[in-house]
Design an enzyme around this catalytic site. Structure first.
Site, PDB file in Angstrom:
ATOM      1  N   HIS A  64     -26.262  45.148   4.351  1.00 44.76           N
ATOM      2  CA  HIS A  64     -26.741  46.423   4.884  1.00 44.76           C
ATOM      3  C   HIS A  64     -26.165  47.573   4.057  1.00 44.76           C
ATOM      4  O   HIS A  64     -25.322  47.376   3.193  1.00 44.76           O
ATOM      5  CB  HIS A  64     -26.297  46.593   6.343  1.00 44.76           C
ATOM      6  CG  HIS A  64     -26.911  45.604   7.286  1.00 44.76           C
ATOM      7  ND1 HIS A  64     -27.685  45.981   8.359  1.00 44.76           N
ATOM      8  CD2 HIS A  64     -26.877  44.255   7.331  1.00 44.76           C
ATOM      9  CE1 HIS A  64     -28.094  44.905   9.019  1.00 44.76           C
ATOM     10  NE2 HIS A  64     -27.608  43.845   8.408  1.00 44.76           N
TER      11      HIS A  64
ATOM     12  N   GLU B 242     -21.639  45.732   4.799  1.00 47.89           N
ATOM     13  CA  GLU B 242     -22.115  47.095   4.553  1.00 47.89           C
ATOM     14  C   GLU B 242     -21.631  47.466   3.153  1.00 47.89           C
ATOM     15  O   GLU B 242     -20.432  47.543   2.907  1.00 47.89           O
ATOM     16  CB  GLU B 242     -21.543  48.048   5.601  1.00 47.89           C
ATOM     17  CG  GLU B 242     -21.910  47.697   7.040  1.00 47.89           C
ATOM     18  CD  GLU B 242     -23.303  48.166   7.430  1.00 47.89           C
ATOM     19  OE1 GLU B 242     -23.944  48.883   6.621  1.00 47.89           O
ATOM     20  OE2 GLU B 242     -23.754  47.821   8.545  1.00 47.89           O
TER      21      GLU B 242
END
Length: 357
Positions: free
Chosen positions: A105, A196
């Site tokens: 992500h 992330e």
């Protein structure tokens, strides 16, 4: 997500071009089945015509659904309409026996690990939702962050947020319902973390090469961790594989028990140490074996321990249905509350509800 998509395309190219030339990558590929899905949401990627760092339209598919809020949830009923992309991924997870995975992500720089959702059974009242394999998940997250060019520093994307050692428990960061990470862990028997990888969700194209360099070593070291722990096969008296036998380490039961596949194979990610492995064929006496698990990731092979059930024959084996797609931890919470003594207290109090994301 632009950065994750590009990094995975680079990873495919790197693995293919390094095979036969780089001895580590060659051994890794000779001993590991690697599946790579560069994007789960092509519609969202194509819909982002004017990208910037914080533009969020790309997270939704054509039906305006957020796919990482779209999976069955182990803690509460997910009211979201299951999307075709989600169905394709859950079918993929069900038909393959994945052991380790990561989803990529953007919007932060941190390795986040399960659980993303939780309840008092998993420790939510203390702000941390703990899985039975919390030690392994922390190790996996640290493996990635410590091998990343800068994630290990724990610097957040703004002054308000920092992540010690570049990792976080998902629930401690923010509660998330219907995420793929928890679904994989509970129903897929697959240890997944969320990566992330960039503060900016849609960085300029000329920065993408640097993101690959920053993540290259971390990706390879993370893939190696699939060889942590123990693996083996469960067979009957004739040497035939027994599917759906339950195999788990004593003291760390899963709410949906981990079972063998059609070939009778099981895989358990465990840190080095001494464990009692419990193999159970429903209707028969369990088999316990004490094992000393070394760190075999450098040898690209988990410790092998097979189980043979001499009293089980192919004729009397029966299939065990998989876990239902219901909030399993919700039922566990009810059962836990039912056995506790009831204390009646009348308290006059002022409450403050703080909701943040």
């Amino acid at each position: 997500q632009t950065v994750g998509r590009e990094i995975l395309l680079h990873l495919i190219d790197f693995l293919v071009t390094s095979y036969g030339r780089d001895p580590v990558i060659t051994r890794l590929l000779n001993n590991t089945r690697i599946h790579i899905m560069p994007t789960m949401n092509p519609d969202g990627f194509e819909a982002t015509k004017v990208p910037d760092c914080y533009y969020t339209r790309g997270r939704y598919n054509r039906n305006e659904e957020d796919l990482n809020r779209n999976f069955p949830d182990a803690f509460e009923n997910n009211s979201a309409s299951i999307q075709p992309e989600t169905r394709a991924v859950t079918d993929w997870i069900k038909n393959e026996m994945f052991v380790l995975s990561a989803n990529l992500h953007g919007g932060a720089l941190v390795a986040s690990y399960t659980f993303d959702n939780g309840n008092p059974v998993t420790g939510s009242l203390k702000g941390y939702s703990r899985s039975p394999d919390d030690d392994v998940f922390i190790h996996l997250a640290k493996t990635y962050s410590s091998n990343h060019a800068s994630m290990y520093k724990g610097t957040g994307c703004d002054n308000r947020q920092t992540f010690p050692e570049g990792i976080t428990n998902g629930y401690s960061w923010y509660q998330l319902e219907g995420g793929m990470q928890d679904y994989n862990c509970v129903w897929g028997q697959c240890f997944e973390i969320t990566l992330e990888l960039s503060c900016c969700k849609y960085p300029p194209a000329d920065e993408l090469e640097k993101f690959w360099r920053d993540n290259k070593v971390a990706l390879i070291e993370y893939i190696k961790q699939v060889h942590l722990g123990i693996k083996g096969q469960v067979t009957d008296r004739n040497g035939n594989p027994i599917p759906n036998a339950i195999v788990e380490a004593k003291g760390r039961p899963h709410v949906c028990p981990y079972r063998t596949n059609e070939q009778g194979e099981y895989f358990l990610l465990l840190l080095p140490g001494t464990y009692v492995i419990n193999a159970t064929v429903p209707g028969f006496k369990s088999m316990l074996k004490t094992v000393e698990i070394p760190d075999n990731t450098g040898n690209f092979s988990a410790l092998k321990q097979d189980f043979s059930f001499p009293e089980v024959s192919d004729q009397i084996r029966s299939r065990v249905p998989s876990c239902p797609k219901t909030p399993l931890y919700q039922e566990l919470a009810r059962a836990s509350a039912a056995v506790k003594p009831t204390v009646h207290i009348l308290v006059l109090m002022t409450t403050m509800l703080v909701i943040s994301k």
